[in-house]
Design a protein around this motif. Structure first.
Motif, short mmCIF file in Angstrom:
data_model
loop_
_atom_site.label_atom_id
_atom_site.label_comp_id
_atom_site.label_asym_id
_atom_site.label_seq_id
_atom_site.Cartn_x
_atom_site.Cartn_y
_atom_site.Cartn_z
N ASN A 215 0.91 -1.16 0.06
CA ASN A 215 0.02 -0.06 -0.10
C ASN A 215 0.92 1.24 -0.02
OD1 ASN A 215 -1.67 2.21 0.49
ND2 ASN A 215 -2.61 1.31 2.26
N PRO A 216 0.98 1.91 -1.21
CA PRO A 216 1.77 3.01 -1.18
C PRO A 216 1.52 4.05 -0.31
CG PRO A 216 0.46 3.06 -3.04
CD PRO A 216 0.29 1.75 -2.36
N ASN A 217 0.35 4.23 0.33
CA ASN A 217 -0.12 5.25 1.23
C ASN A 217 0.25 4.87 2.70
OD1 ASN A 217 -0.63 7.18 -0.60
ND2 ASN A 217 -2.61 6.02 -0.97
N ARG A 218 0.74 3.67 3.05
CA ARG A 218 0.89 3.26 4.54
C ARG A 218 1.98 3.85 5.03
NH1 ARG A 218 0.62 -2.74 4.53
NH2 ARG A 218 -1.53 -2.31 4.05
N VAL A 219 1.50 4.43 6.18
CA VAL A 219 2.66 5.37 7.07
C VAL A 219 2.84 4.22 8.33
CG1 VAL A 219 0.98 6.73 8.15
CG2 VAL A 219 3.36 7.33 8.06
N ASP A 220 1.96 3.63 9.29
CA ASP A 220 2.16 2.98 10.13
C ASP A 220 1.29 2.16 10.65
OD1 ASP A 220 0.20 4.55 11.36
OD2 ASP A 220 1.45 5.68 12.66
N ILE B 298 2.45 -2.99 19.20
CA ILE B 298 3.46 -2.68 18.42
C ILE B 298 3.11 -1.52 17.38
CG2 ILE B 298 4.72 -3.65 16.26
CD1 ILE B 298 4.52 -6.46 17.44
N LYS B 299 4.02 -0.56 17.29
CA LYS B 299 3.90 0.51 16.41
C LYS B 299 4.95 0.34 15.50
CE LYS B 299 3.20 5.55 16.34
NZ LYS B 299 3.06 6.62 16.93
N VAL B 300 4.52 0.33 14.19
CA VAL B 300 5.77 0.40 12.96
C VAL B 300 5.55 1.80 12.33
CG1 VAL B 300 6.61 -0.88 11.23
CG2 VAL B 300 5.31 -2.16 12.69
N VAL B 301 6.70 2.49 12.29
CA VAL B 301 6.22 3.78 11.69
C VAL B 301 7.28 4.01 10.47
CG1 VAL B 301 6.73 6.35 12.33
CG2 VAL B 301 6.16 4.68 14.05
N TYR B 302 6.64 4.38 9.54
CA TYR B 302 7.35 4.86 8.39
C TYR B 302 8.13 6.32 8.46
CZ TYR B 302 8.63 6.36 3.47
OH TYR B 302 9.20 7.01 2.53
N VAL B 303 9.52 6.51 8.40
CA VAL B 303 9.90 7.86 8.51
C VAL B 303 10.53 8.15 7.23
CG1 VAL B 303 11.99 8.83 9.86
CG2 VAL B 303 10.75 7.03 11.08
#
Length: 231
Positions: free
Chosen positions: A25-30, A38-43
Motif C-alpha cells: 500500500n503506497p500510502n501506508r505510514v504506520d 506494536i507500532k511500526v512507523v514509516y520515517v
C-alpha cells in the motif's frame, strides 16, 4: 527535468503488480495494533536520526550511528568487558539518563557463518534485559539492517520471536516502536505478525492503519525489485 522523487514514484507505478508485496500500500505510514502494542512507523528521509534505544555494534563497540557521547559510553563499557564485546550478547550503556542497548552481532555474510543464531542470541539477551529494566517503551530503528547488511526478514523474525512474551501478554512494556524508511518493511511486519500470531487478529481483522494525507518532498521510495533486503 523533474526531481528524482517524482521519477521514483513513476517507476513504482510502472512496476508490474507481481513485483509488489501482496499487501503493498503506497500510502501506508504506520501500523498500530492495540493488542500487540506494536507500532511500526514509516520515517521519510534518513531514519538513522531516530532516537533509538537499540544499536548493533561490532566486538570493538563500533557503530556508524554513534554520536560522540555514545562512542564514549561504549568505550567505557568495553573497558568493563576486558576490551571486547561478545557476539550474541547485549550490553547496556546510559546516555543522557536514557538506557541504551548494544547488541553485538557479526556482519551478514549470507548466513553461512552462524549469523542467524548469533542474532537470535543477542535479541534474546535484549528482551531479557528489557524485562529486567521494567521499561515502558523501546524504540528500534532497523537494527543490523543497513550497516551490518542483514536482510529485514532475518531481523524482524528474530525480534518477534525474542519479544513474544511482550507481544502476547499484558506487561509493563506498553509499546514496541519499530522505525523504517522502507515502506515494504511495514507490509512485511504485518504479514509476519499475522503468520506468527493469527489469534491476535481474530477480533480486529486487521491493524488500524493510518494513511499519509500529503507526500513529503523528502519521501523515500523502496527498491521494489528487492524490497525487503538491506540497502
Amino acid at each position: 527535468m523533474g526531481c528524482q522523487c517524482c521519477k521514483d514514484e513513476e517507476s513504482v507505478k510502472d512496476r508490474k503488480q507481481s513485483e509488489l508485496p501482496d499487501n503493498w500500500n503506497p500510502n501506508r505510514v504506520d501500523i498500530i495494533n492495540s493488542k500487540t502494542k506494536i507500532k511500526v512507523v514509516y520515517v521519510p528521509g534518513d531514519s538513522s536520526k531516530i532516537d533509538s534505544s537499540v544499536f548493533a555494534v561490532s566486538t570493538k563497540g563500533l557503530s556508524p550511528l554513534f554520536s560522540n557521547q555514545l562512542i564514549n559510553a561504549a568505550q567505557e563499557s568495553l573497558q568493563d568487558n576486558q576490551g571486547s564485546f561478545e557476539y550474541g550478547n547485549c550490553y547496556q550503556i546510559n546516555n543522557k539518563e536514557k538506557k541504551i542497548f548494544l547488541v553485538c552481532i557479526p556482519m551478514w555474510r549470507g548466513g553461512q557463518f552462524n549469523e542467524n543464531k548469533l542474532v537470535e542470541m543477542a535479541f534474546n539477551q535484549l528482551a531479557k534485559q528489557v524485562k529486567e529494566s521494567s521499561l515502558q517503551q523501546i524504540v528500534i530503528n532497523e537494527v543490523g539492517v543497513r550497516y551490518f547488511g542483514y536482510p529485514r526478514q532475518v531481523i524482524i523474525s528474530s525480534l518477534m520471536h525474542s519479544f513474544k512474551q511482550f507481544i502476547l501478554a499484558e506487561t509493563y512494556l506498553e509499546q514496541i516502536i519499530y522505525t523504517s524508511n522502507d515502506r515494504a518493511t511495514i507490509a512485511l511486519i504485518e504479514t509476519q505478525l499475522k503468520s506468527a500470531h493469527p489469534e491476535l487478529f481474530q477480533d480486529e481483522g486487521k491493524p488500524d492503519i493510518k494513511k499519509i494525507g500529503k507526500k513529503n518532498d523528502n519521501d523515500v521510495t523502496s527498491d521494489l525489485e528487492q524490497p525487503l533486503l538491506a540497502e
